[in-house]
Design a protein around this motif. Structure first.
Motif, PDB file in Angstrom:
ATOM      1  N   VAL A 169       0.702  -1.068  -0.034  1.00 16.76           N
ATOM      2  CA  VAL A 169      -0.015   0.045   0.039  1.00 16.76           C
ATOM      3  C   VAL A 169       0.973   1.227   0.046  1.00 16.76           C
ATOM      4  O   VAL A 169       1.793   1.496   0.919  1.00 16.76           O
ATOM      5  CB  VAL A 169      -0.998  -0.160   1.097  1.00 16.76           C
ATOM      6  CG1 VAL A 169      -1.642   1.361   1.334  1.00 16.76           C
ATOM      7  CG2 VAL A 169      -1.807  -1.414   1.142  1.00 16.76           C
ATOM      8  N   VAL A 170       0.831   1.970  -1.094  1.00 18.21           N
ATOM      9  CA  VAL A 170       1.424   3.195  -1.081  1.00 18.21           C
ATOM     10  C   VAL A 170       0.895   4.426  -0.754  1.00 18.21           C
ATOM     11  O   VAL A 170      -0.614   4.334  -0.996  1.00 18.21           O
ATOM     12  CB  VAL A 170       1.960   3.281  -2.599  1.00 18.21           C
ATOM     13  CG1 VAL A 170       2.708   4.648  -2.920  1.00 18.21           C
ATOM     14  CG2 VAL A 170       3.053   2.663  -3.259  1.00 18.21           C
ATOM     15  N   THR A 171       1.394   5.225   0.095  1.00 20.30           N
ATOM     16  CA  THR A 171       0.656   6.156   0.803  1.00 20.30           C
ATOM     17  C   THR A 171       1.289   7.681   0.906  1.00 20.30           C
ATOM     18  O   THR A 171       2.330   7.724   0.476  1.00 20.30           O
ATOM     19  CB  THR A 171       0.472   6.081   2.555  1.00 20.30           C
ATOM     20  OG1 THR A 171       1.957   5.818   2.945  1.00 20.30           O
ATOM     21  CG2 THR A 171      -0.182   4.608   2.727  1.00 20.30           C
ATOM     22  N   ALA A 172       0.684   8.585   0.813  1.00 20.66           N
ATOM     23  CA  ALA A 172       0.865   9.969   1.025  1.00 20.66           C
ATOM     24  C   ALA A 172       0.021  10.776   2.139  1.00 20.66           C
ATOM     25  O   ALA A 172      -1.241  10.289   2.359  1.00 20.66           O
ATOM     26  CB  ALA A 172       0.985  10.490  -0.336  1.00 20.66           C
ATOM     27  N   THR A 228      -3.327   0.282  -3.123  1.00 20.61           N
ATOM     28  CA  THR A 228      -2.959  -0.934  -3.303  1.00 20.61           C
ATOM     29  C   THR A 228      -2.134  -1.126  -4.518  1.00 20.61           C
ATOM     30  O   THR A 228      -2.550  -0.564  -5.490  1.00 20.61           O
ATOM     31  CB  THR A 228      -3.788  -1.856  -3.074  1.00 20.61           C
ATOM     32  OG1 THR A 228      -4.548  -2.089  -2.032  1.00 20.61           O
ATOM     33  CG2 THR A 228      -3.162  -3.379  -3.483  1.00 20.61           C
ATOM     34  N   VAL A 229      -0.759  -1.578  -4.492  1.00 19.12           N
ATOM     35  CA  VAL A 229       0.199  -1.694  -5.705  1.00 19.12           C
ATOM     36  C   VAL A 229       0.630  -2.951  -5.856  1.00 19.12           C
ATOM     37  O   VAL A 229       1.015  -3.556  -4.798  1.00 19.12           O
ATOM     38  CB  VAL A 229       1.005  -0.458  -5.872  1.00 19.12           C
ATOM     39  CG1 VAL A 229       0.643   0.748  -5.991  1.00 19.12           C
ATOM     40  CG2 VAL A 229       2.302  -0.675  -5.133  1.00 19.12           C
ATOM     41  N   GLY A 230       0.573  -3.432  -7.307  1.00 17.54           N
ATOM     42  CA  GLY A 230       1.492  -4.539  -7.287  1.00 17.54           C
ATOM     43  C   GLY A 230       2.647  -4.201  -8.295  1.00 17.54           C
ATOM     44  O   GLY A 230       3.480  -5.236  -8.749  1.00 17.54           O
ATOM     45  N   SER A 231       3.067  -3.137  -8.445  1.00 20.68           N
ATOM     46  CA  SER A 231       3.977  -2.557  -9.488  1.00 20.68           C
ATOM     47  C   SER A 231       5.338  -2.341  -8.800  1.00 20.68           C
ATOM     48  O   SER A 231       6.227  -1.607  -9.368  1.00 20.68           O
ATOM     49  CB  SER A 231       3.510  -1.558 -10.125  1.00 20.68           C
ATOM     50  OG  SER A 231       3.041  -0.603  -9.510  1.00 20.68           O
TER      51      SER A 231
END
Ligand SMILES: Cc1cc2nc3c(=O)[nH]c(=O)nc-3n(C[C@H](O)[C@H](O)[C@H](O)COP(=O)(O)O)c2cc1C
Length: 174
Positions: free
Chosen positions: A20-23, A33-36
């Motif tokens: 999970v990328v957050t800001a 959510t990312v799979g990259s």
């Protein structure tokens, strides 16, 4: 001409980590959510994530120039689904705290703090190049993996001893 279905079927065979990328903007947490997530460079340490052009998180990353990466564990498939869904408050399902000014999920086994170095257009996504300024990892946790359109985990193959030299000679003689 490549059929979209063929490309999707091919990529479904490519297993990925799940993060999970957050800001954080104006005190409000954002997360997707990312799979990259991919390692880009060791010296200096850098990663990339690809975000859809219309991603709300991408707009926040463009504004703030920073992002966090919460690497999920095998028990967090539910969380991954929430952060990919259109629910109003994705963070309601997750305990989190601001760490270095970025939203860190409490039980995620891995954590990166990144500074956005570059944004590179790539078709319908934008590749975000991040310089890593902090790393934290709980080493024993089993990872969450996405492949074949399902969540799973990694499992090491049992060690296979190489064939003995006499078996190899026998194979050549056949
Ligand atoms: C396993 C999994 C991996 C995903 N990987 C990505 C990804 O790498 N990049 C992306 O933009 N969206 C990815 N998504 C879809 C986003 O999580 C989803 O579109 C989300 O609603 C986008 O939210 P946002 O508009 O708030 O950024 C993935 C979803 C799942 C379930």
């Amino acid at each position: 001409m490549v059929a979209e279905r063929d490309f999707k079927d091919f990529m479904a065979e490519v297993c990925t980590s799940v993060a999970v990328v957050t800001a954080l903007a104006d005190g409000l947490p954002h997360g997707t959510t990312v799979g990259s997530l991919t390692s880009l460079s060791l010296r200096p340490p850098m990663v990339t994530v690809a975000l859809g052009r219309r991603s709300h998180l991408l707009a926040v990353v463009r504004r703030t120039g920073r992002f966090g990466v919460n690497l999920l564990g095998a028990g967090q498939a539910g969380l991954a689904a929430v952060f990919a869904s259109p629910v109003a408050d994705r963070f309601a399902a997750a305990g989190w705290e601001a760490d270095d000014g970025l939203p860190r999920l409490r039980h995620a086994p891995g954590w990166l703090v990144c500074r956005t170095e570059r944004l590179v257009d790539g078709g319908d996504h934008v590749l975000v190049l991040g310089g890593v300024t902090r790393v934290a990892l709980a080493p024993s946790a089993a990872p969450l993996v996405y492949g074949r359109r399902a969540f799973g985990t990694h499992c090491a193959l049992p060690h296979h001893a190489p064939p003995s030299i006499t078996d190899q000679i026998a194979a050549f003689a056949r």
